[in-house]
Scaffold this motif. Structure first.
Motif, PDB file in Angstrom:
ATOM      1  N   ARG A  42      48.689  37.478  45.972  1.00 30.88           N
ATOM      2  CA  ARG A  42      48.786  38.797  46.594  1.00 30.88           C
ATOM      3  C   ARG A  42      50.252  39.181  46.775  1.00 30.88           C
ATOM      4  NH1 ARG A  42      48.711  41.445  51.724  1.00 30.88           N
ATOM      5  NH2 ARG A  42      47.546  43.403  51.590  1.00 30.88           N
ATOM      6  N   TRP A  46      45.311  41.565  42.126  1.00 35.28           N
ATOM      7  CA  TRP A  46      45.841  40.542  43.018  1.00 35.28           C
ATOM      8  C   TRP A  46      46.464  41.167  44.253  1.00 35.28           C
ATOM      9  CZ3 TRP A  46      48.902  36.515  39.579  1.00 35.28           C
ATOM     10  CH2 TRP A  46      48.034  35.970  38.629  1.00 35.28           C
ATOM     11  N   SER A  47      47.225  42.228  44.064  1.00 32.36           N
ATOM     12  CA  SER A  47      47.924  42.857  45.188  1.00 32.36           C
ATOM     13  C   SER A  47      46.959  43.386  46.240  1.00 32.36           C
ATOM     14  CB  SER A  47      48.819  43.997  44.683  1.00 32.36           C
ATOM     15  OG  SER A  47      48.048  45.133  44.301  1.00 32.36           O
ATOM     16  N   GLY A  57      44.106  41.893  46.891  1.00 33.86           N
ATOM     17  CA  GLY A  57      43.286  40.780  47.366  1.00 33.86           C
ATOM     18  C   GLY A  57      41.886  40.799  46.796  1.00 33.86           C
TER      19      GLY A  57
END
Length: 235
Positions: free
Chosen positions: A171, A220-221, A223
């Protein structure tokens, strides 16, 4: 939610929607408690979605910046406020900086001044941003925001090797990397943005070979994915 007022003025300087009058009323008790907890010699700012009025309680974070408060004290304050206001926000993040971090001609110091001037709302203590001019939306500002990404990459590799949870690390990796991509988009398109979603989409158009990787970074950023150690290490 991203700041819809972020962009470039007619004079070519950065503009954002950060303003004390835009802070949602639901977050005022958090800011009041933080202000009372910070020593009079330190400065306190709020930034992010609370500063731009885009935050929604209780799912939004409250992002605070202290200047002059020791890192350990900032960590304690973050934990205490997060526990106290668990019904109003997801988390209270308290970052710690020192006055020297904003002086000098290096990229990091320049980027720090840009951040204070355009993204932070002063709450308490001395305000070194009060005399800062509006900054140009240019490559120097983009470099100031992102010139430290190589150091971050070294730190991520070391943390991964030391056993850091790859999902947690992914993240941070996604958020910082896409902020750097937003800098590339800003310079390429002669605009100004820190919007990670916009950055991922636009740079994927400019460099189609990176489109799939950019989508992964954005996931990913947010979550939304939990990549394994090998995948994070490769990226």
């Amino acid at each position: 939610m991203h700041d819809p007022l972020e962009g470039v003025t007619a004079l070519g300087t950065i503009e954002t929607g950060a303003g004390r009058e835009r802070v949602p009323a639901g977050f005022e008790p958090v800011l009041e408690a933080a202000t009372q907890s910070v020593d009079g010699g330190a400065s306190l700012y709020v930034y992010g979605s609370v500063a731009t009025g885009m935050a929604q309680p209780p799912q939004s974070d409250v992002d605070l910046l202290t200047v002059g408060l020791p890192s350990a004290a900032a960590e304690v304050l973050s934990r205490e406020l997060s526990a106290q206001f668990v019904d109003r926000c997801r988390d209270v993040e308290v970052a710690a900086a020192q006055p020297d971090d904003f002086t000098g001609q290096g990229d990091a110091a320049y980027g720090g001044r840009v951040f204070l001037r355009h993204y932070c709302v002063h709450l308490a203590g001395p305000d070194p941003a009060v005399d800062l001019p509006a900054f140009a939306a240019d490559a120097r500002a983009a470099r100031g925001f992102n010139g430290d990404i190589a150091q971050h990459a070294d730190r991520w590799r070391a943390e991964l090797a030391a056993g850091r949870d790859p999902a947690e690390l992914s993240r941070r990796l996604g958020r910082k990397s896409l902020l750097a991509v937003a800098g590339l988009v800003s310079v390429h398109d002669k605009t100004w943005t820190t919007d990670r979603a916009r950055a991922a989409t636009r740079w994927g158009q400019i460099e189609p070979t990176h489109e799939a990787d950019l989508r992964s970074l954005f996931s990913w950023s947010q979550g939304e994915a939990a990549p394994d150690r090998e995948t994070v290490g490769a990226v």
